[in-house]
Design a protein around this motif. Structure first.
Motif, PDB file in Angstrom:
ATOM      1  N   ILE A 236       0.823  -1.211   0.000  1.00  0.00           N
ATOM      2  CA  ILE A 236       0.000   0.000   0.000  1.00  0.00           C
ATOM      3  C   ILE A 236       0.858   1.263   0.000  1.00  0.00           C
ATOM      4  O   ILE A 236       0.623   2.204  -0.767  1.00  0.00           O
ATOM      5  CB  ILE A 236      -0.941  -0.001   1.223  1.00  0.00           C
ATOM      6  N   LEU A 237       1.894   1.264   0.853  1.00  0.00           N
ATOM      7  CA  LEU A 237       2.649   2.495   1.075  1.00  0.00           C
ATOM      8  C   LEU A 237       3.703   2.764   0.007  1.00  0.00           C
ATOM      9  O   LEU A 237       4.150   3.906  -0.140  1.00  0.00           O
ATOM     10  CB  LEU A 237       3.310   2.451   2.454  1.00  0.00           C
ATOM     11  N   SER A 238       4.114   1.734  -0.726  1.00  0.00           N
ATOM     12  CA  SER A 238       5.138   1.940  -1.751  1.00  0.00           C
ATOM     13  C   SER A 238       4.707   2.976  -2.778  1.00  0.00           C
ATOM     14  O   SER A 238       5.530   3.724  -3.316  1.00  0.00           O
ATOM     15  CB  SER A 238       5.458   0.618  -2.456  1.00  0.00           C
ATOM     16  N   LYS A 239       3.400   3.023  -3.049  1.00  0.00           N
ATOM     17  CA  LYS A 239       2.890   4.012  -4.014  1.00  0.00           C
ATOM     18  C   LYS A 239       3.094   5.436  -3.516  1.00  0.00           C
ATOM     19  O   LYS A 239       3.128   6.380  -4.315  1.00  0.00           O
ATOM     20  CB  LYS A 239       1.396   3.781  -4.261  1.00  0.00           C
ATOM     21  N   LYS A 240       3.192   5.590  -2.191  1.00  0.00           N
ATOM     22  CA  LYS A 240       3.299   6.922  -1.604  1.00  0.00           C
ATOM     23  C   LYS A 240       4.746   7.382  -1.439  1.00  0.00           C
ATOM     24  O   LYS A 240       4.993   8.543  -1.108  1.00  0.00           O
ATOM     25  CB  LYS A 240       2.616   6.935  -0.231  1.00  0.00           C
ATOM     26  N   ALA A 241       5.701   6.476  -1.640  1.00  0.00           N
ATOM     27  CA  ALA A 241       7.113   6.853  -1.508  1.00  0.00           C
ATOM     28  C   ALA A 241       7.525   7.731  -2.684  1.00  0.00           C
ATOM     29  O   ALA A 241       6.939   7.668  -3.772  1.00  0.00           O
ATOM     30  CB  ALA A 241       7.987   5.608  -1.447  1.00  0.00           C
ATOM     31  N   ASP A 242       8.540   8.542  -2.471  1.00  0.00           N
ATOM     32  CA  ASP A 242       9.046   9.389  -3.556  1.00  0.00           C
ATOM     33  C   ASP A 242       9.857   8.582  -4.560  1.00  0.00           C
ATOM     34  O   ASP A 242       9.966   8.967  -5.727  1.00  0.00           O
ATOM     35  CB  ASP A 242       9.905  10.517  -2.977  1.00  0.00           C
ATOM     36  N   ALA A 243      10.440   7.460  -4.110  1.00  0.00           N
ATOM     37  CA  ALA A 243      11.191   6.590  -5.022  1.00  0.00           C
ATOM     38  C   ALA A 243      11.400   5.236  -4.360  1.00  0.00           C
ATOM     39  O   ALA A 243      11.347   5.105  -3.133  1.00  0.00           O
ATOM     40  CB  ALA A 243      12.537   7.204  -5.401  1.00  0.00           C
ATOM     41  N   ILE A 244      11.648   4.223  -5.198  1.00  0.00           N
ATOM     42  CA  ILE A 244      11.916   2.861  -4.749  1.00  0.00           C
ATOM     43  C   ILE A 244      13.310   2.461  -5.214  1.00  0.00           C
ATOM     44  O   ILE A 244      13.708   2.759  -6.348  1.00  0.00           O
ATOM     45  CB  ILE A 244      10.883   1.867  -5.326  1.00  0.00           C
ATOM     46  N   ILE A 245      14.056   1.780  -4.342  1.00  0.00           N
ATOM     47  CA  ILE A 245      15.393   1.286  -4.685  1.00  0.00           C
ATOM     48  C   ILE A 245      15.403  -0.226  -4.496  1.00  0.00           C
ATOM     49  O   ILE A 245      14.892  -0.744  -3.498  1.00  0.00           O
ATOM     50  CB  ILE A 245      16.478   1.916  -3.786  1.00  0.00           C
ATOM     51  N   ASP A 246      15.980  -0.947  -5.450  1.00  0.00           N
ATOM     52  CA  ASP A 246      16.163  -2.395  -5.317  1.00  0.00           C
ATOM     53  C   ASP A 246      17.552  -2.745  -5.817  1.00  0.00           C
ATOM     54  O   ASP A 246      18.203  -1.942  -6.491  1.00  0.00           O
ATOM     55  CB  ASP A 246      15.096  -3.160  -6.105  1.00  0.00           C
ATOM     56  N   VAL A 247      17.999  -3.971  -5.497  1.00  0.00           N
ATOM     57  CA  VAL A 247      19.378  -4.352  -5.819  1.00  0.00           C
ATOM     58  C   VAL A 247      19.508  -5.080  -7.152  1.00  0.00           C
ATOM     59  O   VAL A 247      20.620  -5.327  -7.615  1.00  0.00           O
ATOM     60  CB  VAL A 247      19.978  -5.237  -4.704  1.00  0.00           C
ATOM     61  N   GLU A 248      18.359  -5.420  -7.782  1.00  0.00           N
ATOM     62  CA  GLU A 248      18.429  -6.210  -9.013  1.00  0.00           C
ATOM     63  C   GLU A 248      17.243  -5.842  -9.897  1.00  0.00           C
ATOM     64  O   GLU A 248      16.127  -5.670  -9.410  1.00  0.00           O
ATOM     65  CB  GLU A 248      18.415  -7.704  -8.668  1.00  0.00           C
ATOM     66  N   LYS A 249      17.470  -5.713 -11.197  1.00  0.00           N
ATOM     67  CA  LYS A 249      16.456  -5.159 -12.095  1.00  0.00           C
ATOM     68  C   LYS A 249      15.220  -6.044 -12.227  1.00  0.00           C
ATOM     69  O   LYS A 249      14.093  -5.532 -12.336  1.00  0.00           O
ATOM     70  CB  LYS A 249      17.061  -4.895 -13.471  1.00  0.00           C
ATOM     71  N   ASN A 250      15.379  -7.368 -12.220  1.00  0.00           N
ATOM     72  CA  ASN A 250      14.221  -8.252 -12.335  1.00  0.00           C
ATOM     73  C   ASN A 250      13.378  -8.216 -11.067  1.00  0.00           C
ATOM     74  O   ASN A 250      12.148  -8.246 -11.121  1.00  0.00           O
ATOM     75  CB  ASN A 250      14.676  -9.685 -12.619  1.00  0.00           C
ATOM     76  N   ARG A 251      14.048  -8.163  -9.920  1.00  0.00           N
ATOM     77  CA  ARG A 251      13.324  -8.032  -8.657  1.00  0.00           C
ATOM     78  C   ARG A 251      12.559  -6.721  -8.612  1.00  0.00           C
ATOM     79  O   ARG A 251      11.422  -6.672  -8.136  1.00  0.00           O
ATOM     80  CB  ARG A 251      14.297  -8.112  -7.478  1.00  0.00           C
ATOM     81  N   LEU A 252      13.171  -5.657  -9.109  1.00  0.00           N
ATOM     82  CA  LEU A 252      12.495  -4.363  -9.131  1.00  0.00           C
ATOM     83  C   LEU A 252      11.270  -4.413 -10.042  1.00  0.00           C
ATOM     84  O   LEU A 252      10.203  -3.881  -9.699  1.00  0.00           O
ATOM     85  CB  LEU A 252      13.461  -3.277  -9.604  1.00  0.00           C
ATOM     86  N   ARG A 253      11.416  -5.071 -11.182  1.00  0.00           N
ATOM     87  CA  ARG A 253      10.278  -5.209 -12.103  1.00  0.00           C
ATOM     88  C   ARG A 253       9.125  -5.954 -11.429  1.00  0.00           C
ATOM     89  O   ARG A 253       7.961  -5.541 -11.515  1.00  0.00           O
ATOM     90  CB  ARG A 253      10.731  -5.948 -13.365  1.00  0.00           C
ATOM     91  N   LEU A 254       9.437  -7.053 -10.737  1.00  0.00           N
ATOM     92  CA  LEU A 254       8.403  -7.822 -10.048  1.00  0.00           C
ATOM     93  C   LEU A 254       7.773  -7.023  -8.912  1.00  0.00           C
ATOM     94  O   LEU A 254       6.560  -7.090  -8.689  1.00  0.00           O
ATOM     95  CB  LEU A 254       9.005  -9.121  -9.498  1.00  0.00           C
ATOM     96  N   PHE A 255       8.607  -6.270  -8.198  1.00  0.00           N
ATOM     97  CA  PHE A 255       8.074  -5.477  -7.089  1.00  0.00           C
ATOM     98  C   PHE A 255       7.163  -4.369  -7.604  1.00  0.00           C
ATOM     99  O   PHE A 255       6.112  -4.096  -7.016  1.00  0.00           O
ATOM    100  CB  PHE A 255       9.207  -4.880  -6.257  1.00  0.00           C
ATOM    101  N   ARG A 256       7.546  -3.737  -8.696  1.00  0.00           N
ATOM    102  CA  ARG A 256       6.700  -2.688  -9.270  1.00  0.00           C
ATOM    103  C   ARG A 256       5.340  -3.261  -9.685  1.00  0.00           C
ATOM    104  O   ARG A 256       4.303  -2.621  -9.499  1.00  0.00           O
ATOM    105  CB  ARG A 256       7.390  -2.040 -10.471  1.00  0.00           C
ATOM    106  N   LYS A 257       5.357  -4.479 -10.218  1.00  0.00           N
ATOM    107  CA  LYS A 257       4.104  -5.126 -10.609  1.00  0.00           C
ATOM    108  C   LYS A 257       3.281  -5.486  -9.377  1.00  0.00           C
ATOM    109  O   LYS A 257       2.058  -5.281  -9.344  1.00  0.00           O
ATOM    110  CB  LYS A 257       4.412  -6.380 -11.426  1.00  0.00           C
ATOM    111  N   PHE A 258       3.938  -6.017  -8.344  1.00  0.00           N
ATOM    112  CA  PHE A 258       3.270  -6.410  -7.102  1.00  0.00           C
ATOM    113  C   PHE A 258       2.583  -5.217  -6.439  1.00  0.00           C
ATOM    114  O   PHE A 258       1.443  -5.310  -5.975  1.00  0.00           O
ATOM    115  CB  PHE A 258       4.302  -7.027  -6.153  1.00  0.00           C
ATOM    116  N   ALA A 259       3.282  -4.074  -6.390  1.00  0.00           N
ATOM    117  CA  ALA A 259       2.766  -2.897  -5.684  1.00  0.00           C
ATOM    118  C   ALA A 259       2.030  -1.927  -6.609  1.00  0.00           C
ATOM    119  O   ALA A 259       1.597  -0.868  -6.150  1.00  0.00           O
ATOM    120  CB  ALA A 259       3.912  -2.176  -4.980  1.00  0.00           C
ATOM    121  N   HIS A 260       1.901  -2.287  -7.899  1.00  0.00           N
ATOM    122  CA  HIS A 260       1.218  -1.427  -8.877  1.00  0.00           C
ATOM    123  C   HIS A 260       1.833  -0.025  -8.911  1.00  0.00           C
ATOM    124  O   HIS A 260       1.138   0.990  -8.791  1.00  0.00           O
ATOM    125  CB  HIS A 260      -0.279  -1.331  -8.561  1.00  0.00           C
TER     126      HIS A 260
END
Length: 378
Positions: free
Chosen positions: A131-155
């Motif tokens: 829920i709260l990830s949408k409200k953050a100013d930015a998201i950081i992850d350590v790997e591009k595929n994980r970031l892609r999956l997380f963006r999909k998970f959190a819309h």
């Protein structure tokens, strides 16, 4: 380690405050501008927390949130970076109330089905994270595929995001002093295979021990790190049963300052993962980049995203299956390549100097933070 590296990088420009739970390890060579403050009840340690009643969990979580809020209220940082889901809720509330830019650093990627039932409180944290990830100013992850999956998970349709791999800081020199126990191996013309990290049955250490049977006599295996005594003893017994106990060195973990002298002495660095969950399939482990920093080529699981990093660099060899046969085959091939192509180590070192150091990886985030602070001050 990302906490320490990000803090050191940020401390060159900003004042940095690191908030740690009592149960977390806070030792480290932090620079003087970084303040380390322990907050919250010790029972927020996952193993202890899981066994508490619902009332105790709620009370401890509230105590933790209140402690964080008070520190942020008094300190008023220019930017707030949250590293763990447990801190996300109060970090979000504080950031919005005090108008502080908020960045969320995704620590691990897992689905709800990956969670043990006894850690049911993780469902609460995971829901908050979504829920709260949408409200953050930015998201950081350590790997591009994980970031892609997380963006999909959190819309996350419009939230800026960055990939910052777990690289060591720049400026590391290759140590000239070799630890005595490895110096003896070098003097005897041994080839050193080094694994450093957690030693547990979640990795294919036993298969690597068995692989020694199919490798030349001059090849020795060094397992460096923390592990349960019973498991380490089982590896020693396995080596003895297979007649390779004289080629296995089981060493306790060393300080971060000492670690690189062990890595630099190795001929090959080992990544012994069992790629079962998405978190391990899309891994970008810190030890990979520590090997590269010391100019050490790697053996890695071919079914993981590590292939996307190592493949273009041409500084390693993948094993297809976690079997002694495949591991031995990959090691033999890489040892032969090292004899034919001495520039492999140079390419590994250059990848650290030019790309896989933390300052280079974190530079886009630093620029983004500067813009956030500039915008928020208007």
């Amino acid at each position: 380690m990302p906490t320490m590296w990000a803090s050191k990088t940020l401390a060159k420009t900003y004042q940095v405050l690191v908030l740690c739970k009592d149960a977390f390890e806070t030792k480290g060579n932090y620079p003087s501008p970084v303040k380390i403050i322990k907050i919250g009840p010790k029972r927020l340690d996952f193993n202890e927390f899981a066994n508490l009643s619902a009332i105790q969990k709620g009370r401890d979580y509230w105590e933790f949130c209140l402690s964080v809020f008070k520190f942020i209220e008094n300190y008023r940082p220019e930017v707030l970076i949250v590293y763990y889901p447990v801190s996300f809720f109060i970090g979000f509330i504080s950031a919005k109330l005090f108008k502080i830019p908020l960045l969320y650093y995704v620590n691990e990627y897992y689905t709800l089905s990956d969670l043990p039932k006894k850690l049911s409180f993780h469902y609460f944290y995971k829901l908050l994270e979504k829920i709260l990830s949408k409200k953050a100013d930015a998201i950081i992850d350590v790997e591009k595929n994980r970031l892609r999956l997380f963006r999909k998970f959190a819309h996350l349709d419009n939230t800026p995001s960055f990939v910052v791999t777990n690289c060591p800081l720049s400026g590391l020199e290759i140590p000239t002093r070799i630890p005595k126990i490895l110096s003896q191996c070098k003097n005897q013309k041994k080839k050193i295979l080094l694994y450093q990290g957690i030693i547990s049955d979640g990795h294919c250490h036993a298969e690597m021990v068995r692989a020694l049977i199919d490798l030349p006599e001059e090849v020795v295996l060094v397992l460096l790190g923390h592990g349960q005594p019973d498991y380490k003893a089982s590896l020693q017994n396995l080596a003895k049963t297979n007649g390779v106990e004289h080629r296995l060195l089981l060493l306790d973990r060393v300080s971060p300052e000492e670690l690189f002298s062990y890595i630099a002495a190795a001929d090959i660095g080992l990544l012994l993962y069992r790629p079962k969950s998405l978190n391990s399939i899309y891994a970008a482990p810190g030890k990979l980049f520590e090997y590269l920093a010391m100019g050490v080529p790697v053996i890695y699981p071919g079914k993981t995203a590590i292939r996307e990093i190592i493949g273009p660099l041409d500084v390693g060899e993948a094993y297809r299956e976690e079997t002694p046969e495949d591991l031995a085959k990959s090691v033999r091939y890489l040892l032969n390549r090292l004899e034919r192509d001495p520039h492999i180590k140079k390419r590994a070192r250059e990848s650290y100097l030019q790309q896989f150091n933390y300052e280079t990886q974190f530079a886009p985030v630093m620029d983004f933070i500067a813009q956030l602070i500039k915008s928020s001050s208007k």
